[in-house]
Scaffold this motif. Structure first.
Motif, PDB file in Angstrom:
ATOM      1  N   CYS A   5      48.260  51.583  99.737  1.00 47.90           N
ATOM      2  CA  CYS A   5      48.725  50.558  98.577  1.00 47.90           C
ATOM      3  C   CYS A   5      50.141  50.169  98.489  1.00 47.90           C
ATOM      4  O   CYS A   5      51.249  50.809  97.693  1.00 47.90           O
ATOM      5  N   CYS A  15      46.193  57.674  98.012  1.00 46.50           N
ATOM      6  CA  CYS A  15      44.722  56.932  97.765  1.00 46.50           C
ATOM      7  C   CYS A  15      43.337  58.040  97.680  1.00 46.50           C
ATOM      8  O   CYS A  15      42.660  57.396  96.905  1.00 46.50           O
ATOM      9  N   ARG A  33      46.761  51.590  91.496  1.00 43.21           N
ATOM     10  CA  ARG A  33      47.028  51.580  93.259  1.00 43.21           C
ATOM     11  C   ARG A  33      46.005  52.078  94.258  1.00 43.21           C
ATOM     12  O   ARG A  33      45.829  51.570  95.009  1.00 43.21           O
ATOM     13  N   TYR A  36      43.404  49.107  93.958  1.00 43.03           N
ATOM     14  CA  TYR A  36      44.141  48.550  95.474  1.00 43.03           C
ATOM     15  C   TYR A  36      43.617  48.452  96.688  1.00 43.03           C
ATOM     16  O   TYR A  36      42.686  47.706  96.870  1.00 43.03           O
ATOM     17  N   THR A  37      43.457  49.648  96.303  1.00 40.86           N
ATOM     18  CA  THR A  37      43.458  50.303  97.867  1.00 40.86           C
ATOM     19  C   THR A  37      41.853  50.165  97.971  1.00 40.86           C
ATOM     20  O   THR A  37      40.887  49.493  98.840  1.00 40.86           O
ATOM     21  N   LEU A  76      50.987  45.339  97.892  1.00 42.44           N
ATOM     22  CA  LEU A  76      50.623  45.833  96.374  1.00 42.44           C
ATOM     23  C   LEU A  76      52.529  45.861  96.317  1.00 42.44           C
ATOM     24  O   LEU A  76      53.107  46.235  96.652  1.00 42.44           O
TER      25      LEU A  76
END
Ligand code: ZN
Ligand code: ZN
Length: 153
Positions: A5, A15, A33, A36-37, A76
């Motif tokens: 992230c 994460c 986050r 996203y990961t 990101l």
């Protein structure tokens, strides 16, 4: 290795505990986050399970997996976070490559709490440019390497 992230922390201290279910996101930005990961790691189940209850049926694990396998996330940027008790907003740009094209998913996302945990509700997308990436172009992730030696390899 720093986390997918783009935080400055290692994955194990960023994460990973959320994806493994050892911790629950304390704030919308942390949930964003970790989601996203999860896209980076193609963990469709985590993405599905962190949708608000009312949205889970519309976002099947299979559909999420299809997109996660198609889009190769490379960067990101978190632009803003605003939290108020049981709801929050995070604005971000998630950069990804698909079929040698650079896309920017620029979204203002809404998060809510359900039974004390944060979930992703929905978001508003901004119009963003898409750019073809040539093998000798600089990689759009910002590494200063050629695409073919970085995310295009
Ligand atoms: Zn992270
Ligand atoms: Zn790159």
């Amino acid at each position: 290795m720093s986390c997918y992230c783009n935080s400055s922390l290692p994955y194990s201290q960023c994460c990973e505990p959320y994806l493994k279910g050892q911790k629950f996101a304390e704030r919308p930005q942390i949930l964003m986050r970790s989601r996203y990961t999860a896209y980076c790691l193609k963990d469709a189940k985590y993405i599905h399970d962190t949708y608000a209850q009312a949205k889970q049926a519309q976002n099947s694990v299979d559909d999420i997996a299809t997109f996660a396998n198609y889009a190769h996330f490379i960067k990101l940027e978190v632009l803003e976070e605003a939290v108020e008790a049981t709801q929050g907003i995070v604005e971000f740009k998630a950069h990804y490559i698909a079929e040698n094209t650079h896309y920017i998913l620029h979204e203002r996302s809404n998060f809510i709490t359900e039974a004390g945990r944060w979930y992703y509700l929905d978001g508003e997308l901004y119009d963003t440019p898409t750019t073809k990436v040539g093998r000798n172009d600089l990689c759009p992730c910002g590494s200063d390497k050629k695409y073919k030696k970085c995310h295009g390899s």
